[in-house]
Motif scaffolding. Sequence first.
Motif, PDB file in Angstrom:
ATOM      1  N   MET A 163      -8.927  23.232  27.566  1.00  0.00           N
ATOM      2  CA  MET A 163      -8.852  23.702  28.931  1.00  0.00           C
ATOM      3  C   MET A 163      -7.875  22.849  29.749  1.00  0.00           C
ATOM      4  O   MET A 163      -7.173  23.373  30.594  1.00  0.00           O
ATOM      5  N   THR A 164      -7.869  21.553  29.460  1.00  0.00           N
ATOM      6  CA  THR A 164      -6.947  20.705  30.213  1.00  0.00           C
ATOM      7  C   THR A 164      -5.496  20.994  29.842  1.00  0.00           C
ATOM      8  O   THR A 164      -4.602  20.791  30.662  1.00  0.00           O
ATOM      9  N   ALA A 165      -5.276  21.485  28.620  1.00  0.00           N
ATOM     10  CA  ALA A 165      -3.910  21.829  28.220  1.00  0.00           C
ATOM     11  C   ALA A 165      -3.383  22.973  29.072  1.00  0.00           C
ATOM     12  O   ALA A 165      -2.207  22.984  29.438  1.00  0.00           O
ATOM     13  N   VAL A 166      -4.250  23.926  29.413  1.00  0.00           N
ATOM     14  CA  VAL A 166      -3.839  25.038  30.273  1.00  0.00           C
ATOM     15  C   VAL A 166      -3.460  24.523  31.653  1.00  0.00           C
ATOM     16  O   VAL A 166      -2.467  24.964  32.243  1.00  0.00           O
ATOM     17  N   VAL A 167      -4.210  23.567  32.158  1.00  0.00           N
ATOM     18  CA  VAL A 167      -3.904  22.979  33.470  1.00  0.00           C
ATOM     19  C   VAL A 167      -2.570  22.260  33.423  1.00  0.00           C
ATOM     20  O   VAL A 167      -1.767  22.353  34.359  1.00  0.00           O
ATOM     21  N   TRP A 168      -2.294  21.556  32.336  1.00  0.00           N
ATOM     22  CA  TRP A 168      -1.013  20.858  32.196  1.00  0.00           C
ATOM     23  C   TRP A 168       0.146  21.845  32.149  1.00  0.00           C
ATOM     24  O   TRP A 168       1.202  21.619  32.752  1.00  0.00           O
ATOM     25  N   VAL A 169      -0.030  22.937  31.418  1.00  0.00           N
ATOM     26  CA  VAL A 169       1.031  23.942  31.329  1.00  0.00           C
ATOM     27  C   VAL A 169       1.281  24.575  32.691  1.00  0.00           C
ATOM     28  O   VAL A 169       2.431  24.759  33.104  1.00  0.00           O
ATOM     29  N   ILE A 170       0.209  24.894  33.415  1.00  0.00           N
ATOM     30  CA  ILE A 170       0.369  25.476  34.750  1.00  0.00           C
ATOM     31  C   ILE A 170       1.069  24.490  35.671  1.00  0.00           C
ATOM     32  O   ILE A 170       1.956  24.874  36.446  1.00  0.00           O
ATOM     33  N   ASP A 171       0.704  23.213  35.597  1.00  0.00           N
ATOM     34  CA  ASP A 171       1.350  22.191  36.415  1.00  0.00           C
ATOM     35  C   ASP A 171       2.833  22.077  36.081  1.00  0.00           C
ATOM     36  O   ASP A 171       3.678  21.958  36.976  1.00  0.00           O
ATOM     37  N   LEU A 172       3.172  22.143  34.807  1.00  0.00           N
ATOM     38  CA  LEU A 172       4.570  22.082  34.388  1.00  0.00           C
ATOM     39  C   LEU A 172       5.347  23.287  34.900  1.00  0.00           C
ATOM     40  O   LEU A 172       6.471  23.147  35.400  1.00  0.00           O
ATOM     41  N   VAL A 173       4.761  24.472  34.811  1.00  0.00           N
ATOM     42  CA  VAL A 173       5.424  25.683  35.303  1.00  0.00           C
ATOM     43  C   VAL A 173       5.651  25.593  36.804  1.00  0.00           C
ATOM     44  O   VAL A 173       6.722  25.944  37.307  1.00  0.00           O
ATOM     45  N   VAL A 174       4.658  25.113  37.544  1.00  0.00           N
ATOM     46  CA  VAL A 174       4.803  24.971  38.998  1.00  0.00           C
ATOM     47  C   VAL A 174       5.916  23.989  39.329  1.00  0.00           C
ATOM     48  O   VAL A 174       6.733  24.233  40.225  1.00  0.00           O
ATOM     49  N   THR A 175       5.995  22.885  38.613  1.00  0.00           N
ATOM     50  CA  THR A 175       7.044  21.897  38.846  1.00  0.00           C
ATOM     51  C   THR A 175       8.427  22.481  38.569  1.00  0.00           C
ATOM     52  O   THR A 175       9.369  22.287  39.343  1.00  0.00           O
ATOM     53  N   VAL A 176       8.551  23.227  37.475  1.00  0.00           N
ATOM     54  CA  VAL A 176       9.842  23.830  37.124  1.00  0.00           C
ATOM     55  C   VAL A 176      10.247  24.857  38.180  1.00  0.00           C
ATOM     56  O   VAL A 176      11.412  24.908  38.592  1.00  0.00           O
ATOM     57  N   VAL A 177       9.304  25.654  38.636  1.00  0.00           N
ATOM     58  CA  VAL A 177       9.613  26.656  39.665  1.00  0.00           C
ATOM     59  C   VAL A 177      10.031  25.978  40.962  1.00  0.00           C
ATOM     60  O   VAL A 177      10.962  26.437  41.641  1.00  0.00           O
ATOM     61  N   LYS A 178       9.396  24.874  41.313  1.00  0.00           N
ATOM     62  CA  LYS A 178       9.784  24.132  42.516  1.00  0.00           C
ATOM     63  C   LYS A 178      11.205  23.592  42.386  1.00  0.00           C
ATOM     64  O   LYS A 178      11.982  23.628  43.339  1.00  0.00           O
ATOM     65  N   ILE A 179      11.546  23.088  41.210  1.00  0.00           N
ATOM     66  CA  ILE A 179      12.893  22.553  41.000  1.00  0.00           C
ATOM     67  C   ILE A 179      13.923  23.668  41.055  1.00  0.00           C
ATOM     68  O   ILE A 179      14.958  23.550  41.719  1.00  0.00           O
ATOM     69  N   LEU A 180      13.642  24.783  40.365  1.00  0.00           N
ATOM     70  CA  LEU A 180      14.597  25.889  40.342  1.00  0.00           C
ATOM     71  C   LEU A 180      14.744  26.532  41.717  1.00  0.00           C
ATOM     72  O   LEU A 180      15.812  27.014  42.069  1.00  0.00           O
ATOM     73  N   GLY A 181      13.670  26.541  42.480  1.00  0.00           N
ATOM     74  CA  GLY A 181      13.707  27.143  43.802  1.00  0.00           C
ATOM     75  C   GLY A 181      14.320  26.259  44.871  1.00  0.00           C
ATOM     76  O   GLY A 181      14.598  26.719  45.978  1.00  0.00           O
ATOM     77  N   GLY A 182      14.521  24.996  44.570  1.00  0.00           N
ATOM     78  CA  GLY A 182      15.152  24.100  45.530  1.00  0.00           C
ATOM     79  C   GLY A 182      14.185  23.357  46.433  1.00  0.00           C
ATOM     80  O   GLY A 182      14.606  22.670  47.365  1.00  0.00           O
ATOM     81  N   ARG A 183      12.892  23.472  46.197  1.00  0.00           N
ATOM     82  CA  ARG A 183      11.922  22.774  47.050  1.00  0.00           C
ATOM     83  C   ARG A 183      11.821  21.295  46.697  1.00  0.00           C
ATOM     84  O   ARG A 183      11.427  20.492  47.529  1.00  0.00           O
ATOM     85  N   THR A 184      12.151  20.944  45.460  1.00  0.00           N
ATOM     86  CA  THR A 184      12.133  19.552  45.027  1.00  0.00           C
ATOM     87  C   THR A 184      13.570  19.076  44.877  1.00  0.00           C
ATOM     88  O   THR A 184      14.387  19.721  44.230  1.00  0.00           O
ATOM     89  N   ARG A 185      13.880  17.945  45.492  1.00  0.00           N
ATOM     90  CA  ARG A 185      15.238  17.426  45.433  1.00  0.00           C
ATOM     91  C   ARG A 185      15.452  16.717  44.105  1.00  0.00           C
ATOM     92  O   ARG A 185      14.776  15.736  43.792  1.00  0.00           O
ATOM     93  N   VAL A 186      16.377  17.261  43.324  1.00  0.00           N
ATOM     94  CA  VAL A 186      16.765  16.660  42.044  1.00  0.00           C
ATOM     95  C   VAL A 186      18.281  16.703  41.958  1.00  0.00           C
ATOM     96  O   VAL A 186      18.956  17.297  42.794  1.00  0.00           O
TER      97      VAL A 186
END
Length: 61
Positions: free
Chosen positions: A1-24
């Motif tokens: 179950m925690t693996a699903v949470v990690w995957v969701i967290d990773l997807v959210v982080t990637v979407v934030k980066i691609l969308g420009g909300r996170t400065r990279v």
Amino acid sequence: MTAVVWVIDLVVTVVKILGGRTRVNPVLRVGMWIAVLCACVLGLAAVAGLVGLLHHWLTTL
């Protein structure tokens, strides 16, 4: 179950980066966009190949 949470967290982080909300680094953002586009093209090619195999299999019946 925690693996699903990690995957969701990773997807959210990637979407934030691609969308420009996170400065990279812009190079990282462009590279991630290229990776996403390549994955989409690969998926389309796989679907086209499977449709071709299905067509071949159905014509040999």
